[in-house]
Write an enzyme that holds these catalytic residues in place. Structure first.
Site, short mmCIF file in Angstrom:
data_model
loop_
_atom_site.label_atom_id
_atom_site.label_comp_id
_atom_site.label_asym_id
_atom_site.label_seq_id
_atom_site.Cartn_x
_atom_site.Cartn_y
_atom_site.Cartn_z
N HIS A 155 0.82 -1.21 0.00
CA HIS A 155 0.00 0.00 0.00
C HIS A 155 0.85 1.26 0.00
O HIS A 155 0.40 2.32 0.43
CB HIS A 155 -0.99 -0.03 1.19
CG HIS A 155 -2.03 -1.11 1.06
ND1 HIS A 155 -2.87 -1.48 2.08
CD2 HIS A 155 -2.38 -1.88 -0.01
CE1 HIS A 155 -3.68 -2.46 1.66
NE2 HIS A 155 -3.39 -2.71 0.40
N CYS A 165 4.51 20.05 -7.20
CA CYS A 165 5.57 19.20 -7.75
C CYS A 165 6.62 20.09 -8.41
O CYS A 165 6.27 20.91 -9.28
CB CYS A 165 4.97 18.23 -8.77
SG CYS A 165 6.19 17.24 -9.64
N GLY A 215 -1.39 -9.73 12.37
CA GLY A 215 -2.12 -8.50 12.64
C GLY A 215 -2.85 -7.89 11.47
O GLY A 215 -2.79 -6.68 11.27
N1 APR Z 1 -1.28 -8.03 17.80
C1 APR Z 1 -1.81 -8.80 16.80
N2 APR Z 1 -2.89 -8.44 16.10
C2 APR Z 1 -3.49 -7.29 16.43
C3 APR Z 1 -3.02 -6.45 17.47
C4 APR Z 1 -1.84 -6.88 18.18
N3 APR Z 1 -1.31 -6.17 19.16
N4 APR Z 1 -3.83 -5.37 17.57
C5 APR Z 1 -4.77 -5.52 16.62
N5 APR Z 1 -4.58 -6.67 15.93
C6 APR Z 1 -5.34 -7.19 14.79
C7 APR Z 1 -6.83 -6.95 14.85
O1 APR Z 1 -7.48 -8.00 15.53
C8 APR Z 1 -7.21 -6.92 13.37
O2 APR Z 1 -7.53 -8.21 12.88
O3 APR Z 1 -4.90 -6.45 13.66
C9 APR Z 1 -5.94 -6.43 12.68
C10 APR Z 1 -6.02 -5.03 12.12
O4 APR Z 1 -6.95 -5.02 11.07
P1 APR Z 1 -7.24 -3.67 10.22
O5 APR Z 1 -7.43 -2.56 11.16
O6 APR Z 1 -8.33 -4.03 9.27
O7 APR Z 1 -5.86 -3.43 9.46
P2 APR Z 1 -5.31 -4.09 8.12
O8 APR Z 1 -5.70 -5.54 8.02
O9 APR Z 1 -3.87 -3.76 8.05
O10 APR Z 1 -6.09 -3.26 7.00
C11 APR Z 1 -5.72 -3.41 5.65
O11 APR Z 1 -7.01 -1.49 5.05
O12 APR Z 1 -7.65 0.68 5.56
C12 APR Z 1 -6.85 -0.10 4.77
O13 APR Z 1 -4.92 0.54 3.62
C13 APR Z 1 -5.38 0.23 4.92
O14 APR Z 1 -3.48 -1.23 4.82
C14 APR Z 1 -4.76 -1.05 5.40
C15 APR Z 1 -5.75 -2.10 4.93
#
Ligand code: APR
Length: 242
Positions: A114, A143, A183
């Site tokens: 991303h 730019c 995560g």
């Molecule tokens: N350790 C392990 N897992 C964790 C922790 C922790 N300390 N804290 C939170 N989590 C988990 C949550 O349970 C959840 O499943 O991390 C996950 C975070 O999920 P999202 O908030 O959906 O993040 P992500 O999966 O990275 O989202 C993907 O969405 O908004 C867009 O571009 C953005 O890159 C991002 C993409």
């Protein structure tokens, strides 16, 4: 469970990590849609702050939002999970995170699906790109090459992933023996599709998350817990832990 996961990793040559916001959560960087911690997109409208339409409508607002996020990331430190990943040599890291904590922990091979918040790029198509000072982020500016506006070099909602990063991620995920998923809610595509790709190519899937996720059904081993505790317990040689 952790012993089973350690054995799977010990027997594998090619281990790839695939991470999301949960990897950096314990460094103080909020997740996006984590109900437990009041995810970022619950408090802020992603279409205003993280979409091409939002930037066109109010570039100043988007610029200020990214300056705020950049300062927060600059103040954050890599946590135990980033550091454990960096101690394992020859590991490739595919991440959805736009922060620079894996790099600052010392990992060498990071594929940022991303994009990166540490760079700006031209909002037009001249190709200009430069690193920004994360501790003192620049205001909205033009730019220097073509006069269009500069914007963070991240992938916004509705945008395509950088093709070089995507192609490399597809390759390493289809060639790995273990995909260590850390995560991520596995809710955002196409990135989340890499887990199914690795699984169907024969990789074992180990998931580290504080709760079950959309990828749980693909897991060979699912370890429920905080990344900063589980990832070192999984990867570090117990004889080297003081
Ligand atoms: N350790 C392990 N897992 C964790 C922790 C922790 N300390 N804290 C939170 N989590 C988990 C949550 O349970 C959840 O499943 O991390 C996950 C975070 O999920 P999202 O908030 O959906 O993040 P992500 O999966 O990275 O989202 C993907 O969405 O908004 C867009 O571009 C953005 O890159 C991002 C993409």
């Amino acid at each position: 469970m952790i012993e089973q996961a350690r054995r799977i990793i010990a027997q594998a040559g090619r281990v790839v990590s695939f991470s999301g916001a949960g990897l950096s959560a314990e460094s103080g960087i909020p997740t996006f849609r984590d109900a437990q911690t009041g995810g970022l997109w619950e408090k802020h409208d992603p279409m205003r702050l993280a979409s091409p339409q939002g930037f066109a409508a109010d570039p100043q607002l988007v610029s200020e939002w990214y300056a705020h996020r950049r300062r927060a990331i600059a103040e954050a430190q890599p946590n135990g999970a980033h550091l454990a990943l960096s101690r394992r040599s020859n590991m490739i890291h595919v991440t959805q995170n736009v922060d620079d904590l894996l790099h600052r922990a010392g990992t060498e091979h990071v594929i940022q699906l991303h994009g990166t918040i540490a760079h700006d790029r031209c909002n037009g198509d001249c190709g200009f790109r430069e690193a920004v000072d994360m501790t003192d982020p620049p205001a909205l500016r033009s730019c220097p090459q073509c006069g269009d506006q500069l914007r963070p070099a991240v992938v916004w909602f509705g945008e395509a992933l950088p093709s070089d990063a995507w192609e490399e991620a597809e390759r390493v995920c289809s060639e790995c023996e273990v995909l260590l998923v850390i995560g991520t809610s596995a809710a955002v595509y196409p990135a989340a599709g890499l887990i199914g790709l690795a699984k169907s190519a024969g990789a074992k899937i180990i998931i580290v998350n504080t709760q079950s996720s959309d990828a749980s059904s693909l897991a060979d081993v699912e370890l429920l817990g905080k990344a900063s505790e589980v990832v070192p317990a999984l990867l570090d040689d117990p004889s080297t832990i003081s």
